[in-house]
Design an enzyme around this catalytic site. Structure first.
Site, PDB file in Angstrom:
ATOM      1  N   HIS A  71      -1.983 -17.410   9.637  1.00  0.00           N
ATOM      2  CA  HIS A  71      -2.609 -17.843  10.399  1.00  0.00           C
ATOM      3  C   HIS A  71      -2.778 -19.192  10.200  1.00  0.00           C
ATOM      4  O   HIS A  71      -3.222 -20.225  11.114  1.00  0.00           O
ATOM      5  CB  HIS A  71      -4.351 -17.569  10.630  1.00  0.00           C
ATOM      6  N   ASP A  72      -4.085 -20.141   9.814  1.00  0.00           N
ATOM      7  CA  ASP A  72      -4.061 -21.899   9.990  1.00  0.00           C
ATOM      8  C   ASP A  72      -2.730 -22.401  10.534  1.00  0.00           C
ATOM      9  O   ASP A  72      -2.499 -23.022  11.441  1.00  0.00           O
ATOM     10  CB  ASP A  72      -4.197 -21.994   8.436  1.00  0.00           C
ATOM     11  N   ASP A  79      -3.616 -27.096   8.409  1.00  0.00           N
ATOM     12  CA  ASP A  79      -4.156 -28.304   8.634  1.00  0.00           C
ATOM     13  C   ASP A  79      -5.986 -27.824   7.816  1.00  0.00           C
ATOM     14  O   ASP A  79      -6.984 -28.937   7.981  1.00  0.00           O
ATOM     15  CB  ASP A  79      -4.462 -28.980   9.022  1.00  0.00           C
ATOM     16  N   HIS A 177       3.819  -8.231   5.018  1.00  0.00           N
ATOM     17  CA  HIS A 177       3.533  -6.519   5.696  1.00  0.00           C
ATOM     18  C   HIS A 177       3.129  -5.560   4.496  1.00  0.00           C
ATOM     19  O   HIS A 177       3.223  -4.545   4.164  1.00  0.00           O
ATOM     20  CB  HIS A 177       3.045  -5.983   7.132  1.00  0.00           C
ATOM     21  N   THR A 178       4.173  -6.299   3.090  1.00  0.00           N
ATOM     22  CA  THR A 178       4.213  -4.964   2.274  1.00  0.00           C
ATOM     23  C   THR A 178       2.194  -5.217   1.400  1.00  0.00           C
ATOM     24  O   THR A 178       2.668  -3.663   0.185  1.00  0.00           O
ATOM     25  CB  THR A 178       5.544  -5.717   1.352  1.00  0.00           C
ATOM     26  N   ASP A 228       1.935  -0.103   3.562  1.00  0.00           N
ATOM     27  CA  ASP A 228       2.498  -0.324   3.379  1.00  0.00           C
ATOM     28  C   ASP A 228       2.678   0.804   2.516  1.00  0.00           C
ATOM     29  O   ASP A 228       1.701   0.683   1.391  1.00  0.00           O
ATOM     30  CB  ASP A 228       3.600  -1.459   2.080  1.00  0.00           C
ATOM     31  N   ASP A 236       6.094  -5.927  -3.238  1.00  0.00           N
ATOM     32  CA  ASP A 236       7.744  -5.525  -3.508  1.00  0.00           C
ATOM     33  C   ASP A 236       8.287  -5.490  -2.255  1.00  0.00           C
ATOM     34  O   ASP A 236       7.952  -6.269  -0.654  1.00  0.00           O
ATOM     35  CB  ASP A 236       7.203  -3.954  -3.854  1.00  0.00           C
TER      36      ASP A 236
END
Ligand code: HEM
Ligand SMILES: *[C@@H]1O[C@H](CO)[C@@H](O)[C@H](O)[C@H]1NC(C)=O
Ligand SMILES: *[C@@H]1O[C@H](CO)[C@@H](O)[C@H](O)[C@H]1NC(C)=O
Ligand SMILES: *[C@@H]1O[C@H](CO)[C@@H](O)[C@H](O)[C@H]1NC(C)=O
Ligand SMILES: *[C@@H]1O[C@H](CO)[C@@H](O)[C@H](O)[C@H]1NC(C)=O
Ligand SMILES: *[C@@H]1O[C@H](CO)[C@@H](O)[C@H](O)[C@H]1NC(C)=O
Ligand SMILES: *[C@@H]1O[C@H](CO)[C@@H](O)[C@H](O)[C@H]1NC(C)=O
Ligand SMILES: *[C@@H]1O[C@H](CO)[C@@H](O)[C@H](O)[C@H]1NC(C)=O
Ligand SMILES: CC(=O)N[C@H]1CO[C@H](CO)[C@@H](O)[C@@H]1O
Length: 311
Positions: A71-72, A79, A177-178, A228, A236
């Site tokens: 997100h940063d 930053d 998203h694992t 997951d 994984d």
């Protein structure tokens, strides 16, 4: 949190960039072991120690940290602007809707690698350092930069391409998203797709039934589901098998098999070695988005606020 915040203040600069050595294109000013020749030569060791101690107590930390870093980077570059507090009427990035579930503040982006790598007992990617901290953090910058879980493929591709990330990067980075969890609200509409209690046709029906049991209506805003489902804590390549079985949790996960090129990559990344190879490279690229180096930016004294005076 307190201990970690203490370390944040010691390290002063919170800005790190992931790198994979010579192969990756890296902006001038970023390098391995940046801190070795500074007044804080043990910075990376200290981050490692603190992070590992915390991950031992809370194995969900890796997911939170890597998402925070993502997100940063997508909003005004990597930053550490996401750590800034709202000042007056200027709502900062972390007050944006997509951040409301981040759950971790005051934490070094560097810790993401240590946390994710901890179970492997070796660093999963190199970390280049030497970035400077940003002085601006605006909620209004979040919209239009971060994809939503409802995004279709072309939106995902466009938003990534705005950050000079290609389809390989999109698919590999989505592989994060694992690990981790999501709130029901991020996918509940797939369980009542047209208002007739029907499951989104791009979602495996039995997985849909499973999700309906986890997320009964009315949606409980605190309930979470593993993304997951069979290996929420393991970094994984199962995510790609899940997506191929129409068991990707978000519409944005399912979207990865709606484009032929992307679908081919999803299939290829079912192999752990193919996935990890690209993931390391893509983390470098993501970690270099619009970074401030050299004289740009500043070294923030307190990670939550910009330095008072600057010329
Ligand atoms: C491709 C576009 C992406 C979309 C639309 C997206 C969206 C989301 C959403 C909606 C959640 C659930 C938040 C919640 O309900 O608590 C989530 C969680 C997460 N995302 Fe993404 N994401 C994307 C890409 C990425 C990338 C590039 C990374 C990291 C490299 C990442 C890492 C994570 C992790 C680790 C979690 C779990 C967080 C936790 O367990 O606390 N995501 N994402
Ligand atoms: C709000 O942001 C604008 C634009 O970056 C800046 O000029 C202004 O000084 C900020 N105001 C406060 C109270 O920080
Ligand atoms: C994808 O979503 C965007 C934004 O909602 C929309 O404008 C576009 O038409 C959609 N593209 C496809 C191919 O459905
Ligand atoms: C599905 O949506 C419809 C229309 O909004 C609503 O009337 C119905 O109660 C919903 N079903 C469930 C199970 O939430
Ligand atoms: C959808 O499910 C809800 C709750 O189970 C039920 O009250 C509603 O009548 C159903 N609607 C349709 C159109 O089947
Ligand atoms: C939501 O779930 C939490 C945890 O399971 C529970 O404590 C809370 O009472 C629930 N809230 C509602 C409105 O059902
Ligand atoms: C997860 O496990 C369940 C039950 O063992 C199985 O039906 C499902 O296909 C598995 N999902 C994936 C993505 O491996
Ligand atoms: C910000 O403050 C810190 C601590 O006082 C200082 O070391 C650093 O040089 C300052 N950065 C800038 C750009 O002024
Ligand atoms: C992790 C994080 O920054 N969470 C913040 C998201 O925004 C809400 C308010 O909108 C804050 O209360 C959270 O601290």
């Amino acid at each position: 949190m307190k201990t970690l915040l203490g370390f944040v203040l010691v390290f002063v600069s919170l800005t790190v960039v992931y790198g994979a050595g010579k192969k990756a294109p890296v902006k001038p000013g970023l390098r391995l072991d940046f801190y070795k020749s500074t007044r804080c030569p043990k910075a990376e060791q200290l981050v490692k120690q603190v992070t590992e101690a915390r991950v031992r107590k809370d194995s969900t930390l890796g997911a939170k940290l890597i998402r925070l870093h993502y997100h940063d980077c997508f909003v005004k570059g990597c930053d550490a602007s996401i750590l800034l507090d709202t000042v007056g009427t200027n709502q900062s990035e972390k007050d944006a809707r997509p951040n409301r579930s981040l759950g971790v503040l005051d934490i070094l982006a560097l810790a993401a690698r240590e946390a994710v790598s901890f179970p492997f007992k070796r660093p999963m990617w190199d970390v280049l350092t030497g970035r400077k901290d940003g002085r601006v953090s605006l909620l209004s910058d979040v919209t239009g930069n971060l994809p939503s879980p409802f995004s279709n493929f072309s939106t995902l591709q466009n938003l990534f391409s705005n950050k000079k990330l290609d389809i390989n990067d999109l698919v590999a980075l989505s592989g994060a998203h694992t690990i981790g969890v999501a709130h029901c609200g991020a996918f509940a509409r797939r369980l009542n797709f047209t208002g007739r209690n029907d499951t989104d046709p791009s979602l495996d029906p039995s997985y849909g039934e499973f999700l309906k049991r986890q997320c009964p209506t009315p949606v409980n805003s605190t309930t979470t589901v593993g993304m997951d489902p069979n290996s929420t804590l393991t970094f994984d390549s199962h995510y790609f098998s899940a997506v191929n079985k129409k068991q990707g949790l978000f519409q944005s996960d399912a979207a990865l098999i709606t484009d032929p090129t992307s679908a081919g990559i999803v299939t290829r990344f079912q192999s752990p070695s193919a996935f990890f190879r690209q993931f390391k490279l893509s983390m470098v690229k993501m970690g270099a988005i619009e970074v401030l180096v050299g004289d740009a930016g500043e070294i923030r004294k307190n990670c939550r606020v910009i330095n008072q005076s600057i010329n």
